[in-house]
Design a protein around this motif. Structure first.
Motif, short mmCIF file in Angstrom:
data_model
loop_
_atom_site.label_atom_id
_atom_site.label_comp_id
_atom_site.label_asym_id
_atom_site.label_seq_id
_atom_site.Cartn_x
_atom_site.Cartn_y
_atom_site.Cartn_z
N VAL A 55 34.20 28.22 38.19
CA VAL A 55 35.34 29.30 39.13
C VAL A 55 36.73 29.33 39.26
N LEU A 56 36.46 27.43 39.68
CA LEU A 56 38.09 26.78 40.56
C LEU A 56 38.77 26.75 39.30
N THR A 57 37.73 25.68 38.04
CA THR A 57 38.63 25.35 36.77
C THR A 57 38.95 26.77 36.32
N GLY A 87 38.04 35.36 44.92
CA GLY A 87 37.69 35.95 45.03
C GLY A 87 36.41 35.87 45.80
N VAL A 88 36.39 35.67 44.13
CA VAL A 88 34.77 35.47 43.54
C VAL A 88 34.69 33.98 44.17
N SER A 89 34.78 33.39 44.27
CA SER A 89 34.69 31.85 44.88
C SER A 89 34.41 31.93 46.76
N ALA A 90 35.50 32.94 46.89
CA ALA A 90 35.68 33.30 48.26
C ALA A 90 33.88 33.87 48.83
N VAL A 91 33.38 34.89 47.40
CA VAL A 91 32.08 35.50 47.80
C VAL A 91 31.71 35.02 48.08
N SER A 92 31.48 34.12 46.91
CA SER A 92 30.19 33.17 46.78
C SER A 92 30.33 31.96 48.16
N HIS A 93 31.69 31.49 48.18
CA HIS A 93 31.48 30.54 49.28
C HIS A 93 30.82 31.58 51.00
N LEU A 94 31.61 31.93 51.38
CA LEU A 94 31.41 33.00 52.47
C LEU A 94 30.26 33.94 52.85
N CYS A 95 29.57 34.23 52.08
CA CYS A 95 28.81 35.52 52.05
C CYS A 95 27.54 34.85 51.46
N ASN A 96 27.34 34.61 50.15
CA ASN A 96 26.83 34.16 49.14
C ASN A 96 25.74 32.52 49.97
N VAL A 97 26.25 31.97 49.86
CA VAL A 97 26.42 30.43 50.37
C VAL A 97 25.86 30.38 51.72
N PRO A 98 26.27 30.58 52.68
CA PRO A 98 24.87 31.08 53.71
C PRO A 98 23.81 31.43 53.88
N ARG A 125 24.28 43.04 47.59
CA ARG A 125 25.01 43.51 47.39
C ARG A 125 26.76 42.49 47.28
N TRP A 126 26.51 41.29 47.99
CA TRP A 126 27.52 40.64 47.51
C TRP A 126 27.64 39.56 46.29
N HIS A 127 26.56 40.20 45.55
CA HIS A 127 26.44 39.02 44.71
C HIS A 127 27.19 40.27 43.50
N THR A 131 30.64 39.96 40.87
CA THR A 131 30.10 40.17 39.50
C THR A 131 31.45 40.73 38.81
N LEU A 132 31.07 41.42 39.81
CA LEU A 132 33.01 42.44 39.48
C LEU A 132 33.92 41.84 39.73
N LEU A 133 34.16 41.45 40.52
CA LEU A 133 35.34 40.79 39.65
C LEU A 133 35.87 39.98 39.43
N ALA A 134 34.50 39.13 38.76
CA ALA A 134 34.57 37.95 37.39
C ALA A 134 34.71 38.80 35.79
N VAL A 135 34.12 39.72 36.17
CA VAL A 135 34.16 40.75 35.14
C VAL A 135 35.34 41.37 34.80
N ILE A 136 35.93 41.95 35.82
CA ILE A 136 38.31 42.22 35.81
C ILE A 136 38.55 41.22 35.52
N ALA A 137 38.25 39.89 36.42
CA ALA A 137 39.31 38.51 36.22
C ALA A 137 39.40 38.64 34.92
N LEU A 138 37.91 38.39 33.80
CA LEU A 138 37.72 38.27 32.46
C LEU A 138 38.41 39.18 31.58
N ALA A 139 38.44 40.52 31.76
CA ALA A 139 38.89 41.15 31.01
C ALA A 139 40.85 41.51 31.31
N LEU A 140 41.05 40.76 32.61
CA LEU A 140 42.95 40.58 32.98
C LEU A 140 42.90 39.29 31.92
N ASN A 141 42.24 38.07 32.02
CA ASN A 141 43.06 36.94 31.49
C ASN A 141 42.58 37.68 29.45
#
Length: 148
Positions: A55-57, A87-98, A125-127, A131-141
């Motif tokens: 994700v970060l790469t 945003g994917v990274s932030a949601v993962s780190h701040l919400c799902n990882v805890p 919910r966080w996942h 997922t939505l952020l990642a799919v939109i990012a893929l479409a934009l890329n």
């Protein structure tokens, strides 16, 4: 070449998150709580550090492409994708990882504490958000790569 790399990284990110949402989450919800805790521990073993690196790469590649692209539309698309991947990274780190840490801290899934609250609805919910952020990012890329 960087365009291919950003598509590969953001595609893997979106694909993994989509697969978890489509198949893994319903399976986890179908399990008894103790079985879920055991399964959650097993499923989480190989995500770290692999997914954060992917994700970060991908985020850095999209940001870099936003800076070096000659086309203004491509710059905006890559920049927006980078923000969404961040945003994917932030949601993962701040919400799902805890939540993951709390589940992994359970010593005996068959003897949950009296105050145990099932984290599955909140985790889902966080996942779904990431997922939505990642799919939109893929479409934009993908759109940006077609422009450059």
């Amino acid at each position: 070449m960087l365009g291919i790399a950003v598509l590969l990284g953001s595609g893997v990110t979106a694909g993994v998150l989509f697969a978890v949402a489509l198949s893994v989450l319903p399976a986890l919800f179908a399990m008894e709580t103790g079985t879920y805790v055991y399964a959650h521990k097993l499923l989480g073993r190989n995500w770290d550090p692999t997914m954060p690196v992917v994700v970060l790469t991908s985020t850095l590649l999209a940001a870099w492409l936003a800076l070096i692209a000659d086309d203004g539309t491509a710059q905006l698309l890559f920049a927006a994708a980078a923000v969404l991947l961040l945003g994917v990274s932030a949601v993962s780190h701040l919400c799902n990882v805890p939540i993951n840490r709390r589940v992994k801290a359970v010593d005996n899934p068959d003897e949950l504490p009296a105050d145990w609250q099932d984290p599955r609805p909140l985790w889902r919910r966080w996942h779904l958000l990431r997922t939505l952020l990642a799919v939109i990012a893929l479409a934009l890329n993908a759109a940006a790569v077609t422009v450059i």
